[in-house]
Motif scaffolding. Structure first.
Motif, PDB file in Angstrom:
ATOM      1  N   THR A 138       0.864  -1.180   0.000  1.00  0.00           N
ATOM      2  CA  THR A 138       0.000   0.000   0.000  1.00  0.00           C
ATOM      3  C   THR A 138       0.900   1.230   0.000  1.00  0.00           C
ATOM      4  OG1 THR A 138       0.011   0.166   2.405  1.00  0.00           O
ATOM      5  CG2 THR A 138      -1.704  -1.225   1.421  1.00  0.00           C
ATOM      6  N   GLU A 139       0.311   2.387  -0.242  1.00  0.00           N
ATOM      7  CA  GLU A 139       1.114   3.617  -0.209  1.00  0.00           C
ATOM      8  C   GLU A 139       1.722   3.817   1.169  1.00  0.00           C
ATOM      9  OE1 GLU A 139       0.148   7.258  -2.054  1.00  0.00           O
ATOM     10  OE2 GLU A 139      -1.239   6.343  -3.475  1.00  0.00           O
ATOM     11  N   ASP A 140       0.995   3.358   2.206  1.00  0.00           N
ATOM     12  CA  ASP A 140       1.489   3.521   3.576  1.00  0.00           C
ATOM     13  C   ASP A 140       2.753   2.712   3.834  1.00  0.00           C
ATOM     14  OD1 ASP A 140      -0.342   5.350   4.307  1.00  0.00           O
ATOM     15  OD2 ASP A 140      -1.718   3.936   5.301  1.00  0.00           O
ATOM     16  N   ASN A 141       2.724   1.403   3.431  1.00  0.00           N
ATOM     17  CA  ASN A 141       3.939   0.638   3.737  1.00  0.00           C
ATOM     18  C   ASN A 141       5.083   0.939   2.759  1.00  0.00           C
ATOM     19  OD1 ASN A 141       3.043  -1.039   1.642  1.00  0.00           O
ATOM     20  ND2 ASN A 141       2.266  -2.610   3.045  1.00  0.00           N
ATOM     21  N   ILE A 142       4.750   1.479   1.587  1.00  0.00           N
ATOM     22  CA  ILE A 142       5.817   1.975   0.696  1.00  0.00           C
ATOM     23  C   ILE A 142       6.496   3.166   1.378  1.00  0.00           C
ATOM     24  CG2 ILE A 142       6.243   3.315  -1.428  1.00  0.00           C
ATOM     25  CD1 ILE A 142       4.366   1.447  -2.895  1.00  0.00           C
ATOM     26  N   LYS A 143       5.657   4.036   1.953  1.00  0.00           N
ATOM     27  CA  LYS A 143       6.168   5.232   2.642  1.00  0.00           C
ATOM     28  C   LYS A 143       7.078   4.835   3.810  1.00  0.00           C
ATOM     29  CE  LYS A 143       4.208   9.671   4.091  1.00  0.00           C
ATOM     30  NZ  LYS A 143       2.962  10.385   4.377  1.00  0.00           N
ATOM     31  N   LEU A 203       5.354   2.897  -6.928  1.00  0.00           N
ATOM     32  CA  LEU A 203       3.916   3.200  -7.041  1.00  0.00           C
ATOM     33  C   LEU A 203       3.363   2.818  -8.416  1.00  0.00           C
ATOM     34  CD1 LEU A 203       3.817   6.642  -5.201  1.00  0.00           C
ATOM     35  CD2 LEU A 203       2.890   4.484  -4.384  1.00  0.00           C
ATOM     36  N   MET A 251       2.138  -2.703  -7.423  1.00  0.00           N
ATOM     37  CA  MET A 251       0.851  -2.716  -6.730  1.00  0.00           C
ATOM     38  C   MET A 251       0.041  -3.976  -7.064  1.00  0.00           C
ATOM     39  SD  MET A 251       1.119   0.092  -5.049  1.00  0.00           S
ATOM     40  CE  MET A 251      -0.392   0.858  -4.484  1.00  0.00           C
ATOM     41  N   LYS A 295      10.466   5.541  -5.187  1.00  0.00           N
ATOM     42  CA  LYS A 295       9.039   5.766  -4.915  1.00  0.00           C
ATOM     43  C   LYS A 295       8.230   5.776  -6.210  1.00  0.00           C
ATOM     44  CE  LYS A 295       5.913   9.067  -2.675  1.00  0.00           C
ATOM     45  NZ  LYS A 295       5.824  10.399  -2.024  1.00  0.00           N
ATOM     46  N   GLU A 296       8.757   6.484  -7.201  1.00  0.00           N
ATOM     47  CA  GLU A 296       8.070   6.599  -8.494  1.00  0.00           C
ATOM     48  C   GLU A 296       7.840   5.222  -9.115  1.00  0.00           C
ATOM     49  OE1 GLU A 296       9.186   8.602 -12.679  1.00  0.00           O
ATOM     50  OE2 GLU A 296       9.660   9.844 -10.937  1.00  0.00           O
ATOM     51  N   GLU A 316      13.187   9.295  -4.224  1.00  0.00           N
ATOM     52  CA  GLU A 316      12.137   9.720  -5.172  1.00  0.00           C
ATOM     53  C   GLU A 316      12.033   8.771  -6.355  1.00  0.00           C
ATOM     54  OE1 GLU A 316       9.592  11.959  -5.385  1.00  0.00           O
ATOM     55  OE2 GLU A 316      10.053  12.103  -3.251  1.00  0.00           O
TER      56      GLU A 316
END
Length: 280
Positions: A23-28, A60, A65, A56-57, A53
């Motif tokens: 999820t975006e949360d655990n990627i963060k 996502l 995903m 991250k790109e 960065e």
């Protein structure tokens, strides 16, 4: 050299393995850990930001995903990005030139340039079977000229004499002429360093580069300088057409941040890693 960085990233990997989906949360959260690991390794902050960065790109993106093993997919992205930054394969010296091939060594005072000249001369003589001449254009430190003379005698390569009363450019041109006449394969030129970057130093080494037209211009940097290594690398990369990096004193730094910073900033390969002061 990369022990601490590897350990920290290894813990990040273990945490990810248990995740059923990304999820975006655990990627963060993962990227925060990656960022901390890089900062602790003394990687320069601008390099860390750019690296995170880019990861991250890609993280996502659709393929992560929707992956059946998203944790593994994210680990692969971090790994691939590290490989891309550091380079996939080691690059050697490119000495394909009309002899003598000139190697110009650049860097700050105390970075290990003179010792690296000695090590490189030994490597080329013993491993590559080259006939090598070395010369010092460091007219500001007579001890540097003496040191190189001693190293040359120890290794069994030709030393071209110079003294503090001469101009660096004139020394370099005379050494090149002598190397041509003596049918030497390689001429390695040691240059003056400063305690910090200054305009006079850069102008001098640019003039040497123009006079010699070297096939290799190597930036010599102390691995233990950490964050400062990035600033020095940027300055030398802007002043000279560098072809590679010699990272010295890596036995004194288990963090490895300087290597990552320099490689990312210059885009040039790390051609040699130096350990200790002996040329053997």
């Amino acid at each position: 050299m990369f022990e601490n960085l590897s350990d920290r990233l290894g813990r990040v990997v273990q945490n990810l393995r248990g995740q059923g989906r990304i999820t975006e949360d655990n990627i963060k959260e993962t990227l925060r850990e990656v960022r901390m690991a890089l900062l602790e390794a003394d990687v320069a902050l601008p390099v860390v930001k750019e690296f995170v960065e880019e990861v991250k790109e890609k993280a996502l993106g659709e393929e992560v995903m929707k992956s059946l093993t998203p944790g593994q997919a994210l680990i692969k992205i971090v790994n691939d990005e590290l490989v891309q930054v550091m380079g996939e394969a080691g690059e050697g010296l490119d000495l394909r030139a009309q002899p003598p091939a000139v190697i110009l060594m650049a860097g700050l005072q105390g970075s290990g340039k003179t010792t690296s000249v000695g090590k490189l001369a030994r490597f080329l003589k013993e491993r590559e079977k080259k006939k090598v001449m070395v010369v010092s254009t460091d007219v500001y430190r007579p001890a540097a000229i003496d040191q190189l003379h001693t190293l040359a005698d120890e290794i069994g390569v030709e030393f071209f004499p110079s003294d503090p009363g001469q101009k660096p450019e004139k020394i370099a041109k005379k050494a090149l002429e002598a190397a041509r006449k003596g049918h030497f394969d390689v001429l390695i030129v040691d240059t003056a360093g400063r305690l910090h970057i200054d305009e006079a130093m850069m102008e001098e080494i640019q003039a040497l580069h123009k006079a010699l037209n070297p096939v290799e211009t190597l930036f010599v940097v102390d691995a233990m300088t950490g964050q400062d290594a990035a600033n020095t690398a940027r300055a030398f990369n802007e002043a000279l057409p560098l072809t590679g990096v010699v990272l010295t004193k890596i036995d004194g730094d288990a963090r490895g941040g300087a290597a990552l910073s320099i490689r990312k900033i210059t885009g040039k390969p790390i051609k040699f890693l130096g350990v200790g002061e002996k040329t053997t």
